[in-house]
Design an enzyme around this catalytic site. Structure first.
Site, mmCIF file in Angstrom:
data_model
loop_
_atom_site.group_PDB
_atom_site.id
_atom_site.type_symbol
_atom_site.label_atom_id
_atom_site.label_comp_id
_atom_site.label_asym_id
_atom_site.label_seq_id
_atom_site.Cartn_x
_atom_site.Cartn_y
_atom_site.Cartn_z
ATOM 1 N N HIS A 1 1.922 4.655 -2.865
ATOM 2 C CA HIS A 1 2.071 6.104 -2.656
ATOM 3 C C HIS A 1 3.490 6.549 -3.025
ATOM 4 C CE1 HIS A 1 -1.799 6.400 -0.787
ATOM 5 N NE2 HIS A 1 -1.470 5.724 0.306
ATOM 6 N N HIS B 1 0.828 -1.211 0.000
ATOM 7 C CA HIS B 1 0.000 0.000 0.000
ATOM 8 C C HIS B 1 0.862 1.261 0.000
ATOM 9 C CE1 HIS B 1 -3.651 2.355 0.941
ATOM 10 N NE2 HIS B 1 -2.806 3.124 1.631
ATOM 11 N N GLU B 2 1.805 1.323 0.922
ATOM 12 C CA GLU B 2 2.640 2.527 1.026
ATOM 13 C C GLU B 2 3.585 2.670 -0.157
ATOM 14 O OE1 GLU B 2 1.964 4.768 3.101
ATOM 15 O OE2 GLU B 2 0.533 3.564 4.256
#
Length: 390
Positions: free
Chosen positions: A42, A38-39
């Site tokens: 980003h 997920h990170e």
């Protein structure tokens, strides 16, 4: 102290140690992978769009390990493995909710790569990349499983009807092929349970195929005692049918493109079922007691690692990745979805929302998330108490 004593007395020191390994280690690995995915979504889009990433952390709290790369990003592993964050230059905190008060002191060159000074289109792309990475991860892993292992599926054909069950009373017989339940298409046998679990009024409308002819039956469900994944038994509304062959499975060989298509369909099906379930909770058609949190995830990952194989664990990880991506898209301040709404408003209006208003919105969102976490954890602990001592 008394609770710990009872647990040790119940399981024994060695059993408790083994269970700790089975439940804690897989949970940390599972959560670590999903948070990283997920990170990293980003992170990679921020890098590609020229935004400076100050820190990339797996976990919160005290830093256990850190390393700074050539572009100034500090990579960290922190003590509390219950999440992570990707912090950009100019952020007031890891959630990127508001700009740092000292952001104005940045040089003009620094402002070019600071997150608060980017246009809303770029911010929107960075925010969406996190949930997008979770979805992409699930699709890629599902496609790899379908291509290299094969799509394991039970056809929705009745092999056996349990005596005195709802299906028996309705007149369903062996070799009937179930086509839909309450209007929702049934592709594989396991879809039957998924759809029945989502029924809230206790009645099922089943469309089936018998000897080449379609039939539609509407009837009430009956509760049947079943064994859960953790070995416990419970009663739940069921049709009361068994597959054609409960042991052997049919492996469907797929081309690479076919595997990708099936992976996308599987991801969509999980998303749709989750949204329907959440909608039913919001409208009161499903009990809020079904809401689970971190403890439930740890329990399920431990059960799977203890009783099943690596493939089951990987599939479970894909399902969680989809849910993590979906939940983060909910329009709640603090979550990625809350940021998406704000940036879309800024794009439409052409004006940036006041920082004080943003701060207030994110405080409300944070309070809501904490309340949901407390409620979910309470549900999890009640469930564990019944599992251990019932």
């Amino acid at each position: 102290v008394k609770i710990w004593f009872l647990i040790i007395l119940r399981y024994g020191k060695m059993d408790w140690l083994v269970n700790t390994v089975y439940y804690v280690v897989p949970f940390i690995v599972l959560l670590g992978i999903l948070v990283f995915v997920h990170e990293f979504g980003h992170f990679i889009v921020a890098r590609l769009t020229g935004v400076q990433v100050e820190a990339f952390s797996i976990g919160f709290g005290k830093t256990l390990w850190s390393r700074k790369d050539a572009k100034g990003t500090t990579w960290k592993i922190s003590a509390v493995p219950l999440g992570g964050y990707c912090q950009f230059l100019g952020d007031a905190d890891a959630s990127s909710s508001t700009a740092d008060e000292k952001a104005e002191e940045l040089s003009e060159e620094q402002k070019k790569v600071a997150f608060p000074y980017q246009n809303p289109f770029k911010k929107l792309a960075i925010v969406l990349a996190g949930p997008g990475a979770n979805y992409l991860f699930a699709i890629v892993v599902f496609a790899a499983i379908f291509y290299f292992v094969g799509k394991i599926a039970f056809p929705p054909v009745v092999g056996e009807v349990f005596k005195d069950s709802a299906a028996d009373a309705a007149g369903i017989i062996p070799n009937d092929r179930i086509l839909t339940i309450n209007g929702h298409k049934i592709t594989y046998f396991e879809d039957i349970r998924k759809e029945v679990d989502l029924i809230t009024d206790g009645r099922a409308t089943v469309e089936l195929l018998r000897d080449g002819k379609k039939m539609t039956l509407t009837f009430p469900l009956k509760e049947i005692e079943v064994q859960e994944y953790d070995g416990q038994t419970s009663k739940r509304p069921m049709l009361g049918v068994k597959s054609v062959n409960a042991i052997e499975v049919e492996q469907e060989k797929l081309s690479l493109w076919g595997a990708v298509k099936e992976a996308c369909q599987e991801t969509w099906d999980v998303t749709e079922a989750t949204l329907r379930g959440v909608g039913q909770m919001i409208t009161g058609k499903r009990s809020g007691e079904e809401l689970g949190g971190i403890v439930r995830i740890a329990e399920m990952s431990g059960d799977i690692s203890k009783k099943s194989g690596l493939l089951d664990f990987i599939v479970f990880m894909c399902l969680l990745s989809i849910n993590l991506g979906l939940i983060n898209l909910f329009p709640i301040p603090v979550l990625d979805g809350g940021h998406v709404v704000i940036y879309l408003i800024e794009i439409v209006t052409g004006k940036e929302i006041n920082n004080k208003l943003k701060d207030s919105l994110f405080k409300v969102g944070f309070s809501l998330i904490i309340a949901l976490m407390v409620f979910a954890t309470w549900n999890d602990m009640v469930r564990l108490f019944h599992r251990w001592f019932a």
